[in-house]
Motif scaffolding. Structure first.
Motif, PDB file in Angstrom:
ATOM      1  N   ASN A  91      33.816  34.378  35.016  1.00 40.67           N
ATOM      2  CA  ASN A  91      33.379  35.588  34.880  1.00 40.67           C
ATOM      3  C   ASN A  91      34.540  36.646  35.997  1.00 40.67           C
ATOM      4  O   ASN A  91      34.612  37.572  35.705  1.00 40.67           O
ATOM      5  N   GLY A  92      34.830  35.944  37.051  1.00 37.80           N
ATOM      6  CA  GLY A  92      35.840  36.653  37.996  1.00 37.80           C
ATOM      7  C   GLY A  92      36.340  35.527  38.798  1.00 37.80           C
ATOM      8  O   GLY A  92      36.034  34.542  39.031  1.00 37.80           O
ATOM      9  N   CYS A  93      37.333  36.099  39.506  1.00 46.24           N
ATOM     10  CA  CYS A  93      38.131  35.314  40.429  1.00 46.24           C
ATOM     11  C   CYS A  93      39.019  36.156  41.264  1.00 46.24           C
ATOM     12  O   CYS A  93      39.481  37.269  40.881  1.00 46.24           O
ATOM     13  N   ARG A  94      38.675  36.079  42.709  1.00 49.54           N
ATOM     14  CA  ARG A  94      39.516  36.880  43.670  1.00 49.54           C
ATOM     15  C   ARG A  94      40.139  35.830  44.648  1.00 49.54           C
ATOM     16  O   ARG A  94      39.834  34.821  44.699  1.00 49.54           O
ATOM     17  N   PHE A  95      40.928  36.506  45.471  1.00 48.43           N
ATOM     18  CA  PHE A  95      41.960  35.804  46.339  1.00 48.43           C
ATOM     19  C   PHE A  95      41.332  36.132  47.922  1.00 48.43           C
ATOM     20  O   PHE A  95      41.479  37.504  47.831  1.00 48.43           O
ATOM     21  N   GLU A  96      41.155  35.278  48.716  1.00 45.88           N
ATOM     22  CA  GLU A  96      40.804  35.686  50.224  1.00 45.88           C
ATOM     23  C   GLU A  96      42.046  35.165  50.930  1.00 45.88           C
ATOM     24  O   GLU A  96      42.323  33.832  51.023  1.00 45.88           O
ATOM     25  N   TYR A  97      42.583  35.923  51.730  1.00 47.13           N
ATOM     26  CA  TYR A  97      43.447  35.478  52.905  1.00 47.13           C
ATOM     27  C   TYR A  97      42.674  35.192  54.003  1.00 47.13           C
ATOM     28  O   TYR A  97      41.310  35.706  54.249  1.00 47.13           O
ATOM     29  N   ASP A 151      27.311  18.887  34.568  1.00 44.24           N
ATOM     30  CA  ASP A 151      26.502  20.252  34.880  1.00 44.24           C
ATOM     31  C   ASP A 151      27.438  21.282  34.984  1.00 44.24           C
ATOM     32  O   ASP A 151      26.961  22.344  35.258  1.00 44.24           O
ATOM     33  N   GLY A 152      28.909  21.255  34.437  1.00 43.09           N
ATOM     34  CA  GLY A 152      29.499  22.453  34.607  1.00 43.09           C
ATOM     35  C   GLY A 152      29.824  23.141  36.047  1.00 43.09           C
ATOM     36  O   GLY A 152      29.811  22.227  37.056  1.00 43.09           O
ATOM     37  N   LEU A 153      30.399  24.187  36.167  1.00 43.17           N
ATOM     38  CA  LEU A 153      30.519  24.843  37.553  1.00 43.17           C
ATOM     39  C   LEU A 153      29.219  25.082  38.014  1.00 43.17           C
ATOM     40  O   LEU A 153      28.460  25.596  37.741  1.00 43.17           O
ATOM     41  N   MET A 187      38.488  32.263  44.929  1.00 40.55           N
ATOM     42  CA  MET A 187      36.853  32.268  45.080  1.00 40.55           C
ATOM     43  C   MET A 187      36.672  32.342  43.289  1.00 40.55           C
ATOM     44  O   MET A 187      36.944  33.457  42.648  1.00 40.55           O
ATOM     45  N   LEU A 188      36.310  31.167  42.759  1.00 33.89           N
ATOM     46  CA  LEU A 188      35.899  31.258  41.558  1.00 33.89           C
ATOM     47  C   LEU A 188      34.449  31.507  40.955  1.00 33.89           C
ATOM     48  O   LEU A 188      33.652  30.788  41.471  1.00 33.89           O
ATOM     49  N   GLN A 189      34.097  32.458  40.249  1.00 39.24           N
ATOM     50  CA  GLN A 189      32.839  32.807  39.763  1.00 39.24           C
ATOM     51  C   GLN A 189      32.687  32.241  38.332  1.00 39.24           C
ATOM     52  O   GLN A 189      33.369  32.879  37.235  1.00 39.24           O
TER      53      GLN A 189
END
Length: 248
Positions: free
Chosen positions: A156-162, A190-192, A212-214
């Motif tokens: 659904n979304g993905c962001r990067f954290e420093y 069970d999937g993610l 961070m994988l949603q």
């Protein structure tokens, strides 16, 4: 099946033990076997160690094979000395080929070429690797990989954290498995997990950040896709390592 740390320890031990053991086995034949043929046997040993372990194990096996080739199989025997120019050339080639093979084996494993059979997966890795070579800063590579991960893993979304690590979310590991706390999550069944999964970006022992994988409801990416995701994250680590601290 050995887990990665145990496998690395076995490979390092094999790098030290196998070359002298094989040289000792060749002792009865050294009077009529050419040193070139003996070196080829040792190259096979280096290949086996390189496939089992990482770059360090392969390089150590190449160095060990060269040293014990000199000691056991070249005149004067049982001495660390080589008098014939042909033997010197063979030893140098053994060392060079051993190092080259260990690097190739490590690179092949890093890209997970054996595990990845889908041409689209390979195309994504190739595209990102080309971007790493031309990008002036890691940000462009991060943005590219973030979009790839969304499509690759059905997110659904993905962001990067420093920055530093915060919290203990589920983590996608190098071997494509997922851990949550101290237990292993069965992603194939069970999937993610129902919360964000972290995919860390490291290079040379240095932590640069994490994706961070949603996961979308019902998202269950196969092992091959998860391995590609890890490889893409590794490419981001290469991008960080390839720029100077000022540019980064």
């Amino acid at each position: 099946m050995l887990r990665r740390p145990a496998r690395d320890r076995v490979a390092l031990a094999a790098a030290l033990v196998l070359p002298p053991a094989v040289c000792a086995l060749l002792l009865p034949f050294r009077s009529w076997m050419s040193n070139t043929n003996a070196a080829l046997v040792l190259v096979v040993v280096v290949v086996a160690v390189a496939v089992l372990g990482r770059r360090l194990a392969g390089a150590l096996a190449a160095l060990s094979a060269t040293v014990w080739f000199d000691f056991f199989l070249t005149r004067p025997y049982e001495r660390f000395a080589i008098t014939k120019s042909a033997d010197i050339a063979t030893a140098v080639l053994l060392l060079a080929v051993g190092f080259a093979v260990s690097q190739l084996a490590a690179r092949t494993r890093e890209l997970k070429v054996i595990a990845i059979t889908d041409d689209d997966y390979l195309a994504q890795i190739h595209h990102t690797a080309r971007l790493v070579e031309t990008a002036a800063a890691p940000d462009a590579v991060i943005d590219q990989v973030r979009r790839q991960l969304v499509g690759l893993l059905g997110l659904n979304g993905c962001r990067f954290e420093y920055g530093t690590l915060i919290g203990h979310p589920p983590r996608l590991l190098e071997d494509g498995s997922i851990t949550w706390g101290r237990r292993r999550w069965d992603a194939d069944r069970d999937g993610l997990p129902g919360q964000e999964v972290e995919l860390r970006v490291r290079r040379g022992g240095r932590f640069h950040g994490r994706f961070m994988l949603q996961g979308a409801p019902g998202a269950a990416p196969p092992l091959a896709a998860r391995l590609v995701a890890v490889t893409l994250a590794n490419q981001v680590g290469v991008a960080f390592a390839s720029v100077s601290p000022v540019r980064a």
